[in-house]
Design a protein around this motif. Sequence first.
Motif, PDB file in Angstrom:
ATOM      1  N   LEU A 128      19.061  31.588  -7.708  1.00 20.74           N
ATOM      2  CA  LEU A 128      19.603  30.323  -8.206  1.00 20.74           C
ATOM      3  C   LEU A 128      19.062  29.971  -9.592  1.00 20.74           C
ATOM      4  N   CYS A 129      17.763  30.164  -9.813  1.00 21.84           N
ATOM      5  CA  CYS A 129      17.196  29.914 -11.135  1.00 21.84           C
ATOM      6  C   CYS A 129      15.814  30.550 -11.226  1.00 21.84           C
ATOM      7  N   CYS A 130      15.361  30.766 -12.445  1.00 20.51           N
ATOM      8  CA  CYS A 130      14.018  31.286 -12.688  1.00 20.51           C
ATOM      9  C   CYS A 130      13.597  30.794 -14.064  1.00 20.51           C
ATOM     10  N   ARG A 131      12.484  30.036 -14.138  1.00 18.77           N
ATOM     11  CA  ARG A 131      12.103  29.409 -15.403  1.00 18.77           C
ATOM     12  C   ARG A 131      10.590  29.448 -15.615  1.00 18.77           C
ATOM     13  N   PHE A 164       8.613  29.018 -11.943  1.00 19.55           N
ATOM     14  CA  PHE A 164       9.248  28.777 -10.649  1.00 19.55           C
ATOM     15  C   PHE A 164      10.565  29.528 -10.551  1.00 19.55           C
ATOM     16  N   THR A 165      10.904  29.869  -9.321  1.00 21.28           N
ATOM     17  CA  THR A 165      12.212  30.464  -9.043  1.00 21.28           C
ATOM     18  C   THR A 165      12.738  29.888  -7.741  1.00 21.28           C
ATOM     19  N   HIS A 166      14.050  29.635  -7.693  1.00 19.35           N
ATOM     20  CA  HIS A 166      14.716  29.111  -6.506  1.00 19.35           C
ATOM     21  C   HIS A 166      15.719  30.153  -6.022  1.00 19.35           C
ATOM     22  N   PHE A 167      15.860  30.271  -4.704  1.00 18.02           N
ATOM     23  CA  PHE A 167      16.772  31.280  -4.158  1.00 18.02           C
ATOM     24  C   PHE A 167      17.107  30.955  -2.709  1.00 18.02           C
ATOM     25  N   ASN A 168      18.133  31.627  -2.195  1.00 16.33           N
ATOM     26  CA  ASN A 168      18.476  31.555  -0.776  1.00 16.33           C
ATOM     27  C   ASN A 168      18.466  32.961  -0.187  1.00 16.33           C
ATOM     28  N   LEU A 169      18.253  33.036   1.126  1.00 19.80           N
ATOM     29  CA  LEU A 169      18.204  34.320   1.826  1.00 19.80           C
ATOM     30  C   LEU A 169      19.368  34.505   2.789  1.00 19.80           C
ATOM     31  N   GLY A 170      20.151  33.450   3.004  1.00 21.53           N
ATOM     32  CA  GLY A 170      21.272  33.539   3.932  1.00 21.53           C
ATOM     33  C   GLY A 170      20.859  33.192   5.357  1.00 21.53           C
ATOM     34  N   VAL A 171      21.872  33.017   6.196  1.00 23.87           N
ATOM     35  CA  VAL A 171      21.650  32.673   7.607  1.00 23.87           C
ATOM     36  C   VAL A 171      21.159  33.912   8.354  1.00 23.87           C
ATOM     37  N   PRO A 172      20.130  33.785   9.251  1.00 23.81           N
ATOM     38  CA  PRO A 172      19.460  32.534   9.635  1.00 23.81           C
ATOM     39  C   PRO A 172      18.166  32.279   8.873  1.00 23.81           C
ATOM     40  N   GLU A 206       1.528  42.010 -11.966  1.00 20.81           N
ATOM     41  CA  GLU A 206       2.232  42.832 -12.950  1.00 20.81           C
ATOM     42  C   GLU A 206       3.688  42.391 -13.085  1.00 20.81           C
ATOM     43  N   ARG A 207       4.334  42.135 -11.944  1.00 26.74           N
ATOM     44  CA  ARG A 207       5.727  41.662 -11.975  1.00 26.74           C
ATOM     45  C   ARG A 207       5.821  40.285 -12.635  1.00 26.74           C
ATOM     46  N   LEU A 208       4.879  39.414 -12.307  1.00 28.96           N
ATOM     47  CA  LEU A 208       4.884  38.062 -12.844  1.00 28.96           C
ATOM     48  C   LEU A 208       4.683  38.069 -14.356  1.00 28.96           C
ATOM     49  N   THR A 209       3.819  38.934 -14.845  1.00 24.99           N
ATOM     50  CA  THR A 209       3.601  39.057 -16.287  1.00 24.99           C
ATOM     51  C   THR A 209       4.886  39.480 -16.986  1.00 24.99           C
ATOM     52  N   TYR A 210       5.580  40.456 -16.407  1.00 26.80           N
ATOM     53  CA  TYR A 210       6.852  40.896 -16.989  1.00 26.80           C
ATOM     54  C   TYR A 210       7.859  39.743 -17.019  1.00 26.80           C
ATOM     55  N   LEU A 211       8.003  39.041 -15.892  1.00 23.94           N
ATOM     56  CA  LEU A 211       8.997  37.974 -15.794  1.00 23.94           C
ATOM     57  C   LEU A 211       8.717  36.847 -16.786  1.00 23.94           C
ATOM     58  N   THR A 212       7.469  36.405 -16.860  1.00 23.75           N
ATOM     59  CA  THR A 212       7.147  35.288 -17.747  1.00 23.75           C
ATOM     60  C   THR A 212       7.292  35.680 -19.225  1.00 23.75           C
ATOM     61  N   GLU A 213       6.927  36.917 -19.556  1.00 26.94           N
ATOM     62  CA  GLU A 213       7.085  37.360 -20.943  1.00 26.94           C
ATOM     63  C   GLU A 213       8.559  37.460 -21.324  1.00 26.94           C
ATOM     64  N   ARG A 214       9.392  37.934 -20.394  1.00 26.88           N
ATOM     65  CA  ARG A 214      10.831  38.018 -20.666  1.00 26.88           C
ATOM     66  C   ARG A 214      11.457  36.626 -20.753  1.00 26.88           C
ATOM     67  N   LEU A 225      16.698  42.864 -11.276  1.00 27.13           N
ATOM     68  CA  LEU A 225      16.108  43.751 -10.273  1.00 27.13           C
ATOM     69  C   LEU A 225      14.615  43.467 -10.091  1.00 27.13           C
ATOM     70  N   LYS A 226      13.909  43.231 -11.191  1.00 26.66           N
ATOM     71  CA  LYS A 226      12.464  42.977 -11.088  1.00 26.66           C
ATOM     72  C   LYS A 226      12.182  41.603 -10.482  1.00 26.66           C
ATOM     73  N   LEU A 227      13.046  40.627 -10.750  1.00 26.07           N
ATOM     74  CA  LEU A 227      12.893  39.317 -10.125  1.00 26.07           C
ATOM     75  C   LEU A 227      13.121  39.432  -8.617  1.00 26.07           C
ATOM     76  N   GLN A 228      14.155  40.161  -8.213  1.00 27.98           N
ATOM     77  CA  GLN A 228      14.410  40.363  -6.786  1.00 27.98           C
ATOM     78  C   GLN A 228      13.247  41.101  -6.128  1.00 27.98           C
ATOM     79  N   ALA A 229      12.707  42.116  -6.805  1.00 23.59           N
ATOM     80  CA  ALA A 229      11.568  42.863  -6.264  1.00 23.59           C
ATOM     81  C   ALA A 229      10.352  41.947  -6.106  1.00 23.59           C
ATOM     82  N   PHE A 230      10.132  41.069  -7.086  1.00 20.46           N
ATOM     83  CA  PHE A 230       9.014  40.116  -7.047  1.00 20.46           C
ATOM     84  C   PHE A 230       9.163  39.174  -5.851  1.00 20.46           C
ATOM     85  N   ILE A 231      10.366  38.633  -5.659  1.00 21.28           N
ATOM     86  CA  ILE A 231      10.607  37.705  -4.552  1.00 21.28           C
ATOM     87  C   ILE A 231      10.412  38.411  -3.209  1.00 21.28           C
TER      88      ILE A 231
END
Length: 299
Positions: free
Chosen positions: A27-30, A121-129, A148-156, A170-176
């Motif tokens: 949904l978002c990542c900031r 922060f990042t917001h997301f849904n996983l689906g039912v249930p 390591e993933r967080l450093t990449y995400l924040t720098e990008r 893909l890296k955001l999904q892997a992080f979550i």
Amino acid sequence: MKISKNIGLGDPSTNFQNFIDLKLKLLCCRYWLLDLWDCHDMVFPYWRIYWNKNEGGELMHDDKVTPMNPDMLYIIPPFTSFSSRFTKNHIYKTGIHVTGKHLTNDIDEINNEEKSLIHFFTHFNLGVPFDNVYPSIIEIKLTDYLKERLTYLTERLKIENKDFKLTFNLKLQAFIKETLTNIGPELWKTINMDDRVLKVIRFVEMNVDKKLSNAEIANVVHMASNSFARLFKEEMNISVHNFIQNRKIAKACDLFEHSNNTIEEVAYNLGFSDRYHFSRVFKSVTGLTPAVYKSGKYT
């Protein structure tokens, strides 16, 4: 030689494998520099992951105050009622008040650490249930992999904040997903949920636009209303009625964010008798009126 019936799928084995269908929706990542973070009684129909690079942030849930540690990630499941604040600039005791700006490479993080909160922060849904787990605030240790993933995400995010390339997604999904694997098994009991409850959850999801009575819901699994109500509450830690309301409001939030429908149209499309009834339910679930949520001025 034994030939598998699944050979058309490229699988030479006769051993059936059952996988869990996880529908991750970003949904978002900031990455923000927050001067004020006075948010009270927030309840939203999506997951959140929070991380603060510096100290000073606090989360509150069920009368418990959790100081936010830079070595920890904080997971907040959907429909968890919680509050937040930046202790160095705490002004409001009610409402949702946030001031800050998007962090870019032009802003010196180190020089702002004393007066502002450096907040990812990042917001997301996983689906039912899996969007219907028990409300809580979950603390997860920031492992080397997650760091390591967080450093990449924040720098990008300091470079690009709108149109993300495939690698970032893909890296955001892997992080979550890696963050979620650290949650204890008690949170994921929906995987072993009673089949009757799962059947009703899917029925509600497919008929969220209709007015659904307890009798109609119970009839889906051929049970008496009272008996099914008890079973549902035991499995989901929420009443059938409140679950249906939550799913309707989750759908309403999705419509407000991804369509141009008016409040009246959303209320009608979700089976509410009128806008006023819808507004009362929406505010009881989220703490905001539909008009405020739709405007986006609560963040």
